[in-house]
Design an enzyme around this catalytic site. Structure first.
Site, PDB file in Angstrom:
ATOM      1  N   TYR A 146       0.103  10.432  -5.024  1.00 62.49           N
ATOM      2  CA  TYR A 146       1.339  11.303  -4.099  1.00 62.49           C
ATOM      3  C   TYR A 146       2.483  11.230  -5.200  1.00 62.49           C
ATOM      4  O   TYR A 146       2.781  10.433  -5.637  1.00 62.49           O
ATOM      5  CB  TYR A 146       1.370  10.509  -2.969  1.00 62.49           C
ATOM      6  CG  TYR A 146       2.631  11.077  -2.170  1.00 62.49           C
ATOM      7  CD1 TYR A 146       2.374  12.539  -1.532  1.00 62.49           C
ATOM      8  CD2 TYR A 146       3.865  10.512  -1.859  1.00 62.49           C
ATOM      9  CE1 TYR A 146       3.387  12.893  -0.753  1.00 62.49           C
ATOM     10  CE2 TYR A 146       4.999  11.103  -1.295  1.00 62.49           C
ATOM     11  CZ  TYR A 146       4.640  12.420  -0.662  1.00 62.49           C
ATOM     12  OH  TYR A 146       5.655  12.758   0.107  1.00 62.49           O
ATOM     13  N   ARG A 194      16.520  -4.926  13.757  1.00 62.49           N
ATOM     14  CA  ARG A 194      15.723  -5.029  12.406  1.00 62.49           C
ATOM     15  C   ARG A 194      14.997  -6.025  12.131  1.00 62.49           C
ATOM     16  O   ARG A 194      13.955  -6.101  11.213  1.00 62.49           O
ATOM     17  CB  ARG A 194      17.252  -5.389  11.508  1.00 62.49           C
ATOM     18  CG  ARG A 194      16.716  -5.300  10.031  1.00 62.49           C
ATOM     19  CD  ARG A 194      18.096  -4.920   9.195  1.00 62.49           C
ATOM     20  NE  ARG A 194      19.237  -5.766   9.254  1.00 62.49           N
ATOM     21  CZ  ARG A 194      19.279  -6.919   8.923  1.00 62.49           C
ATOM     22  NH1 ARG A 194      18.264  -7.742   8.240  1.00 62.49           N
ATOM     23  NH2 ARG A 194      20.453  -7.635   9.213  1.00 62.49           N
TER      24      ARG A 194
HETATM   25  C1  LIG Z   1       3.209  12.212   2.724  1.00 63.67           C
HETATM   26  C2  LIG Z   1       2.650  11.106   1.739  1.00 63.67           C
HETATM   27  C3  LIG Z   1       3.477   9.798   1.534  1.00 63.67           C
HETATM   28  C4  LIG Z   1       4.835   9.698   1.729  1.00 63.67           C
HETATM   29  O1  LIG Z   1       5.072   9.521   3.050  1.00 63.67           O
HETATM   30  P1  LIG Z   1       6.519   9.761   3.667  1.00 63.67           P
HETATM   31  O2  LIG Z   1       6.277   9.597   5.149  1.00 63.67           O
HETATM   32  O3  LIG Z   1       6.751  11.446   3.303  1.00 63.67           O
HETATM   33  O4  LIG Z   1       7.391   8.970   3.158  1.00 63.67           O
HETATM   34  C5  LIG Z   1       2.747   9.164   0.574  1.00 63.67           C
HETATM   35  N1  LIG Z   1       1.400   9.085   0.353  1.00 63.67           N
HETATM   36  C6  LIG Z   1       0.499  10.012   0.712  1.00 63.67           C
HETATM   37  C7  LIG Z   1      -0.655  10.257   0.574  1.00 63.67           C
HETATM   38  C8  LIG Z   1       1.139  11.292   1.538  1.00 63.67           C
HETATM   39  O5  LIG Z   1       0.418  12.362   1.674  1.00 63.67           O
END
Ligand SMILES: *Cc1c(COP(=O)(O)O)cnc(C)c1O
Length: 422
Positions: free
Chosen positions: A126, A73
């Site tokens: 996002y 961790r």
């Molecule tokens: C997919 C994405 C995320 C989130 O990432 P995860 O790996 O799915 O948790 C955040 N920001 C952007 C721009 C993304 O495309």
């Protein structure tokens, strides 16, 4: 050659196979093995005591002392070597990897924001990040305010002043280009504002989600960002077979992020770390091919009679859109491999197109070796309000494409036959 010498002599793509790994520590294996282990054996009690003193910040590391492995961790060879390699692309001092992009983003926000603070963010964000800011941070008394991608430095400054949050804004958080429309945010303008409202004992952190363009085509630390975050699930992983995240910045920033990561326990596991090292070896080759394919696909779409408009950064011109063109030239080295387009018609026509695709898969996510298509309005952006959808151009006719490494003529013939069915 030492890591430091290599870093200054060679380009990142030349170092992705070997940087930071010593075969003699792993029976001569050419590849870093998967250290699928929870804990590490100390040579002596004194050594264990020393490692803990450094890990818990009870004393500074001595000049020749190396931090040892304690417990996965806190540290693990697969993660440490991966983090060292990731620093090369962004020119960062250090990196922390996470079990998802969302855990990277949420950990950064929790570390640098406190109750009463404001995070100023670019719109649209996002969806997961937006929800975290609005529904989770708000429960801890952390407020947020949005500005639209496109807004000038003067207008963002006016927003801060008119709302009287000069002393409360503690983070500027952006995505550029914005998803799914490719609207650009000026990083230098944000960096200037973050500096302007920083005081001696309270820094305004400027954070950039670089998932769409990084690490190859955009390096925000060079444009004044303090923190870069990634969903490594996308281009960095690049094979649609893992979920991961990364945070990059200077030593001070990453030490704070890693410390919180230790207690949230949201680091990536060794298997994910190993897969990401595999992915980094081909990062440049993949992204270069993807961008080249995207250009060919965008040109095909532009000339197609069933397509109303193509949103592709490579089509920006100084005459039509001088402001975006200026930002594009300043902060990006490629138009990327994400395209969206408005089909003539609406949801019915978009769905007919999506259902008719044969080579391109109908799925969300992006940045992978295989091309993907989706309908933002009813999928990735389905919880955006109708007003905001109108504001950002997320219409029912909009289709988003993530272009992969297939032969572009096959991509275009697939898109062509699917458009024929509309
Ligand atoms: C997919 C994405 C995320 C989130 O990432 P995860 O790996 O799915 O948790 C955040 N920001 C952007 C721009 C993304 O495309």
């Amino acid at each position: 050659m030492s890591n430091d010498e290599l870093k200054h002599k060679m380009r990142p793509e030349s170092l992705m196979m070997s940087y930071g790994y010593k075969p003699e520590l792993s029976e001569g294996a050419i590849k870093c093995p998967i250290f699928q282990t929870s804990t590490f054996v100390f040579k002596s009690a004194e050594e264990g005591k020393g490692f803990f003193e450094i890990a818990y910040g009870l004393r500074e590391k001595g000049p020749t002392e190396e931090m040892g492995l304690i417990y996965s961790r806190l540290n693990n060879p697969d993660l440490e070597i991966l983090e060292n390699r990731l620093t090369l692309w962004d020119g960062a001092e250090d990196c922390a990897v996470f079990e998802s992009g969302m855990s990277a983003i949420s950990t950064v926000m929790l570390e640098f924001l406190s109750p009463g603070d404001y995070v100023l963010y670019s719109n649209p964000l996002y969806g997961g990040t937006y929800h975290f800011v609005k529904a989770v941070l708000s429960r801890f008394g952390i407020h947020s305010m949005a500005f639209n991608a496109h807004e000038s430095e003067a207008n963002i400054d006016k927003l801060i002043q008119e709302n009287g949050i000069q002393d409360k804004v503690k983070m500027i958080y952006i995505e550029t280009p914005a998803n799914p429309t490719n609207a650009l945010v000026d990083m230098e303008a944000c960096a200037k504002l973050a500096k302007k409202y920083s005081t001696e004992d309270s820094q305004v952190i400027f954070a950039v989600d670089n998932t769409y363009m990084g690490p190859l085509w955009s390096q925000p630390l060079k444009h004044g960002a303090d923190v870069v975050v990634y969903s490594a699930t996308k281009y960095i992983g690049g094979h649609s077979d893992l979920i991961a995240g990364a945070v990059l910045g200077n030593q001070e920033v990453i030490t704070r992020v890693k410390t919180l990561r230790t207690f949230l326990g949201n680091m990536a596991g060794p298997w994910t770390g190993w897969l990401l090292m595999r992915s980094l070896e081909t990062l440049k080759v993949r992204m270069t091919e993807q961008a080249m394919n995207a250009k060919k696909v965008a040109e095909f779409l532009r000339d197609h009679p069933k397509v109303a408009k193509v949103h592709y950064l490579g089509f920006l011109t100084e005459e039509a859109d001088p402001e975006n063109y200026r930002i594009f030239k300043k902060q990006l080295t490629s138009a990327g491999a994400m395209i969206s387009f408005d089909i003539k018609g609406g949801e019915a026509e978009a769905f007919r197109f999506l259902n008719a695709l044969q080579l391109i898969h109908l799925a969300v996510s992006l940045g992978s070796t295989e091309s993907l298509a989706e309908h933002p309005s009813t999928m990735t952006h389905s919880d955006v309000t109708p007003e905001d959808k109108a504001l950002y151009g997320i219409s029912d006719a909009l289709v988003r494409l993530s272009i992969g490494v297939e032969n572009y003529e096959d991509l275009n013939s697939d898109i062509g036959q699917a458009l024929d069915k509309v």
